[in-house]
Write a protein that holds these residues in place. Structure first.
Motif, mmCIF file in Angstrom:
data_model
loop_
_atom_site.group_PDB
_atom_site.id
_atom_site.type_symbol
_atom_site.label_atom_id
_atom_site.label_comp_id
_atom_site.label_asym_id
_atom_site.label_seq_id
_atom_site.Cartn_x
_atom_site.Cartn_y
_atom_site.Cartn_z
ATOM 1 N N UNK B 111 73.078 30.040 57.197
ATOM 2 C CA UNK B 111 72.701 30.378 58.564
ATOM 3 C C UNK B 111 73.507 29.567 59.573
ATOM 4 N N UNK B 112 73.659 28.285 59.283
ATOM 5 C CA UNK B 112 74.427 27.436 60.197
ATOM 6 C C UNK B 112 75.869 27.940 60.296
ATOM 7 N N UNK B 114 76.895 30.991 59.861
ATOM 8 C CA UNK B 114 76.915 32.227 60.645
ATOM 9 C C UNK B 114 76.846 31.906 62.135
ATOM 10 N N UNK B 115 75.947 30.988 62.487
ATOM 11 C CA UNK B 115 75.840 30.603 63.899
ATOM 12 C C UNK B 115 77.159 30.021 64.408
ATOM 13 N N UNK B 116 77.797 29.214 63.592
ATOM 14 C CA UNK B 116 79.083 28.643 63.994
ATOM 15 C C UNK B 116 80.126 29.733 64.207
ATOM 16 N N UNK B 117 80.114 30.708 63.316
ATOM 17 C CA UNK B 117 81.035 31.832 63.465
ATOM 18 C C UNK B 117 80.798 32.560 64.777
#
Lengths: 142, 142
Positions: B111-112, B114-117
DNA sequence: AAAATATACTTTGATAATCAAACATTATCA
DNA sequence: TGATAATGTTTGATTATCAAAGTATATTTT
């Protein structure tokens, strides 16, 4: 937004948003005479128009086998129909019937209401920015 | 954001976002040895800590009956445990085992990422604004 | 053109996910 | 104390899902 804690926080809020949206959608669907997967299929067909099984499966994020079952039920309940094409006889085009379009409009009304509610707690600028941001993410990430 | 077409557009983008997020999550989960509902339960427990059955059901947006089944499986797979309390003997507190915490950390890593992306395709300001907006919606709508 | 390969979809067999309603146990209220 | 409420489990049924095998049609290769 380089700070690690902000990534953490945004992640948590996104997950919460996703779960809440999911619960909301499920309860809306259960108040209709459609099952969750049927409603999702109608939603996809209503939003993107007639498409073949493979595309529909793609939109729903499930296998074509699962989609076959869902479309079978939609067909037997008269919400959708299969049409074969002359060009490629393997393909089934799935489209909504009039009943299906009506169900879509009804369900979509709930979504529009939810979006309006969301926008009501945001400023005009925030809402426009949210639209731009979500669009960007949809185009570039997913 | 008063214009009707913007509501339409935002609605469509939100639905697309939700579906894409859902597909992404499902494929991440299927690459682990957890089922979708087990993973969601671990996610909720990892994020919010030990809680009773009713709260967990609430977070997951399902009935307590469904949650009982999910927690049964998590327990038998050693990802979580039930603990009864002295204060109220009807209550079962569900907590992650060490194995469960590890699985949570692993899943949360995805999840982290994905958020960074997502943040990588936004400006710093846009990302901060997104966080504020999602927070507002989570607090005020859901 | 025949054979091999690929594609679109369905079927099969199994498992997971879910609900509503009935049930058991424990708490709280009157 | 007795009635009512709350927490969680069980039951019985239905829905949702996948992977893998199967069917029919297209496309590519030899």
């Amino acid at each position: 937004m380089n700070h690690i804690n902000h990534i953490e926080e945004l992640t948590d809020e996104l997950i919460l948003f996703f779960n809440s949206f999911s619960s909301w959608e499920n309860s809306v669907i259960r108040s209709s005479d459609l099952s969750v997967s049927e409603a999702h299929a109608i939603e996809a067909l209503g939003q993107h128009g007639t498409m073949n099984m493979k595309s529909l499966a793609g939109k729903l994020g499930v296998t074509t086998g699962t989609t076959t079952v869902t479309v079978d039920r939609l067909e037997s309940k008269k919400y959708a129909r299969r049409t074969s094409t002359k060009k490629d006889r393997r393909v089934n085009l799935i489209s909504l019937t009039e009943k299906g379009e009506k169900a879509f409009a009804e369900h979509h009304r709930f979504h529009l209401d939810l979006t309006e509610q969301m926008c009501a707690c945001l400023s005009k600028e925030e809402a426009m920015q949210l639209l731009e941001t979500i669009k960007k993410i949809n185009r570039e990430i997913f």
